[in-house]
Design a protein around this motif. Structure first.
Motif, PDB file in Angstrom:
ATOM      1  N   LYS A 104      44.915  20.098  83.304  1.00 38.27           N
ATOM      2  CA  LYS A 104      43.548  19.952  83.818  1.00 38.27           C
ATOM      3  C   LYS A 104      42.856  21.297  84.000  1.00 38.27           C
ATOM      4  N   LEU A 105      43.560  22.384  83.694  1.00 36.24           N
ATOM      5  CA  LEU A 105      43.012  23.738  83.725  1.00 36.24           C
ATOM      6  C   LEU A 105      42.429  24.129  85.087  1.00 36.24           C
ATOM      7  N   TYR A 106      43.231  23.971  86.113  1.00 35.38           N
ATOM      8  CA  TYR A 106      42.818  24.433  87.431  1.00 35.38           C
ATOM      9  C   TYR A 106      42.840  25.951  87.441  1.00 35.38           C
ATOM     10  N   GLU A 107      41.809  26.566  88.041  1.00 34.47           N
ATOM     11  CA  GLU A 107      41.827  28.021  88.145  1.00 34.47           C
ATOM     12  C   GLU A 107      42.878  28.394  89.181  1.00 34.47           C
ATOM     13  N   TYR A 108      43.933  29.040  88.700  1.00 37.07           N
ATOM     14  CA  TYR A 108      45.042  29.404  89.569  1.00 37.07           C
ATOM     15  C   TYR A 108      44.878  30.821  90.128  1.00 37.07           C
ATOM     16  N   TYR A 109      44.519  31.742  89.262  1.00 42.92           N
ATOM     17  CA  TYR A 109      44.509  33.142  89.678  1.00 42.92           C
ATOM     18  C   TYR A 109      43.561  33.898  88.761  1.00 42.92           C
ATOM     19  N   ASN A 110      42.870  34.873  89.316  1.00 38.55           N
ATOM     20  CA  ASN A 110      42.109  35.781  88.466  1.00 38.55           C
ATOM     21  C   ASN A 110      42.131  37.162  89.099  1.00 38.55           C
ATOM     22  N   PHE A 111      41.977  38.141  88.269  1.00 35.91           N
ATOM     23  CA  PHE A 111      41.890  39.507  88.784  1.00 35.91           C
ATOM     24  C   PHE A 111      40.875  40.292  87.973  1.00 35.91           C
ATOM     25  N   THR A 112      40.220  41.193  88.689  1.00 33.05           N
ATOM     26  CA  THR A 112      39.197  42.043  88.105  1.00 33.05           C
ATOM     27  C   THR A 112      39.508  43.482  88.488  1.00 33.05           C
ATOM     28  N   PHE A 113      39.315  44.374  87.561  1.00 30.27           N
ATOM     29  CA  PHE A 113      39.475  45.791  87.900  1.00 30.27           C
ATOM     30  C   PHE A 113      38.542  46.631  87.040  1.00 30.27           C
ATOM     31  N   ASP A 114      38.187  47.778  87.592  1.00 30.72           N
ATOM     32  CA  ASP A 114      37.351  48.730  86.875  1.00 30.72           C
ATOM     33  C   ASP A 114      38.250  49.738  86.178  1.00 30.72           C
ATOM     34  N   LEU A 115      37.907  50.028  84.959  1.00 33.17           N
ATOM     35  CA  LEU A 115      38.678  50.975  84.166  1.00 33.17           C
ATOM     36  C   LEU A 115      37.758  52.133  83.793  1.00 33.17           C
ATOM     37  N   PRO A 116      38.099  53.356  84.238  1.00 34.59           N
ATOM     38  CA  PRO A 116      37.241  54.487  83.864  1.00 34.59           C
ATOM     39  C   PRO A 116      37.269  54.686  82.343  1.00 34.59           C
ATOM     40  N   ILE A 117      36.246  55.291  81.816  1.00 33.54           N
ATOM     41  CA  ILE A 117      36.181  55.541  80.373  1.00 33.54           C
ATOM     42  C   ILE A 117      37.408  56.337  79.923  1.00 33.54           C
ATOM     43  N   GLN A 118      37.859  57.272  80.742  1.00 31.89           N
ATOM     44  CA  GLN A 118      39.040  58.075  80.429  1.00 31.89           C
ATOM     45  C   GLN A 118      40.269  57.520  81.165  1.00 31.89           C
ATOM     46  N   TYR A 119      40.703  56.345  80.798  1.00 31.31           N
ATOM     47  CA  TYR A 119      41.864  55.727  81.449  1.00 31.31           C
ATOM     48  C   TYR A 119      43.146  56.152  80.741  1.00 31.31           C
ATOM     49  N   THR A 120      44.265  55.947  81.405  1.00 25.18           N
ATOM     50  CA  THR A 120      45.561  56.189  80.766  1.00 25.18           C
ATOM     51  C   THR A 120      46.225  54.841  80.495  1.00 25.18           C
ATOM     52  N   MET A 121      47.045  54.788  79.463  1.00 25.64           N
ATOM     53  CA  MET A 121      47.763  53.550  79.151  1.00 25.64           C
ATOM     54  C   MET A 121      48.716  53.197  80.298  1.00 25.64           C
ATOM     55  N   GLU A 122      49.263  54.215  80.936  1.00 28.00           N
ATOM     56  CA  GLU A 122      50.180  53.978  82.063  1.00 28.00           C
ATOM     57  C   GLU A 122      49.472  53.254  83.203  1.00 28.00           C
ATOM     58  N   SER A 123      48.261  53.693  83.548  1.00 30.47           N
ATOM     59  CA  SER A 123      47.537  53.043  84.643  1.00 30.47           C
ATOM     60  C   SER A 123      47.099  51.630  84.250  1.00 30.47           C
ATOM     61  N   LEU A 124      46.723  51.440  82.999  1.00 25.85           N
ATOM     62  CA  LEU A 124      46.345  50.112  82.518  1.00 25.85           C
ATOM     63  C   LEU A 124      47.545  49.160  82.573  1.00 25.85           C
ATOM     64  N   ASN A 125      48.682  49.615  82.066  1.00 26.57           N
ATOM     65  CA  ASN A 125      49.913  48.816  82.113  1.00 26.57           C
ATOM     66  C   ASN A 125      50.276  48.440  83.542  1.00 26.57           C
ATOM     67  N   GLU A 126      50.255  49.411  84.422  1.00 23.22           N
ATOM     68  CA  GLU A 126      50.655  49.189  85.815  1.00 23.22           C
ATOM     69  C   GLU A 126      49.729  48.192  86.520  1.00 23.22           C
ATOM     70  N   THR A 127      48.435  48.327  86.315  1.00 26.32           N
ATOM     71  CA  THR A 127      47.469  47.425  86.948  1.00 26.32           C
ATOM     72  C   THR A 127      47.687  45.988  86.492  1.00 26.32           C
ATOM     73  N   ILE A 128      47.832  45.796  85.196  1.00 28.51           N
ATOM     74  CA  ILE A 128      48.035  44.446  84.666  1.00 28.51           C
ATOM     75  C   ILE A 128      49.382  43.885  85.113  1.00 28.51           C
ATOM     76  N   LYS A 129      50.411  44.693  85.039  1.00 28.61           N
ATOM     77  CA  LYS A 129      51.753  44.244  85.442  1.00 28.61           C
ATOM     78  C   LYS A 129      51.776  43.836  86.914  1.00 28.61           C
ATOM     79  N   ASP A 130      51.199  44.635  87.787  1.00 30.33           N
ATOM     80  CA  ASP A 130      51.169  44.317  89.223  1.00 30.33           C
ATOM     81  C   ASP A 130      50.448  42.997  89.481  1.00 30.33           C
ATOM     82  N   ASN A 131      49.329  42.790  88.810  1.00 27.85           N
ATOM     83  CA  ASN A 131      48.566  41.549  89.002  1.00 27.85           C
ATOM     84  C   ASN A 131      49.311  40.326  88.469  1.00 27.85           C
ATOM     85  N   LEU A 132      49.940  40.450  87.315  1.00 31.82           N
ATOM     86  CA  LEU A 132      50.694  39.323  86.768  1.00 31.82           C
ATOM     87  C   LEU A 132      51.902  38.990  87.636  1.00 31.82           C
TER      88      LEU A 132
END
Length: 167
Positions: A104-132
């Motif tokens: 039935k596609l109930y909204e279970y979880y969502n996350f939003t974050f701001d990513l600076p133009i000069q982001y690092t892959m490490e910070s992107l990985n960590e943010t997504i991993k922590d939220n998941l």
């Protein structure tokens, strides 16, 4: 039986207001984290999702709408979908990821974050991993009700559960 959790997960391409490689990176990080950290779930292959999207005339990079998501849970089949979008702004990119659960596609979880133009892959990985991790470790149950009669409920627990036999 009543399905209480994510089992078969479809990670859809992340849409993006401006074409870049960021949306593909986010999708791949989500798939990698789920595959590495949550091995009890079945991740629907990217090829199967791409074929489904192509058959349903979804243009790459465009947002996935509710009609397509409803069709996906039946056609793929899956009981959890993850999708999102990236919005490019002047000095940042805003990333929104949603997790919908059950047929039935109930909204279970969502996350939003701001990513600076000069982001690092490490910070992107960590943010997504922590939220998941927060999302999937906090599912109310990690098992299936296989039988229910009156006050007696039989649950098939999975290996990550704290549910124990006889308790």
């Amino acid at each position: 039986s009543y399905d209480l959790l994510a089992k078969d997960i479809a990670v859809f391409p992340i849409s993006e207001s401006r074409q870049s490689k960021l949306s593909k990176k986010i999708q791949q990080i989500i798939i990698d984290v789920l595959s590495d950290e949550f091995t009890e779930y079945n991740i629907i292959s990217e090829d199967k999702i791409d074929t489904f999207l192509s058959e349903n005339a979804v243009v790459p990079g465009e947002a996935i709408g509710p009609v397509i998501l409803e069709k996906a849970v039946l056609d793929l089949p899956c009981n959890t979908v993850i999708f999102g979008n990236v919005i490019s702004m002047e000095k940042i990119k805003k990333v929104l990821v949603k997790i919908l659960i059950s047929k039935k596609l109930y909204e279970y979880y969502n996350f939003t974050f701001d990513l600076p133009i000069q982001y690092t892959m490490e910070s992107l990985n960590e943010t997504i991993k922590d939220n998941l991790k927060e999302a999937f470790n906090n599912l109310p149950y990690k098992g299936f009700i296989s039988n229910a009669e009156g006050n007696i409920v039989e649950i098939k627990a999975q290996k990550r559960d704290t549910i124990q036999v006889g308790r």
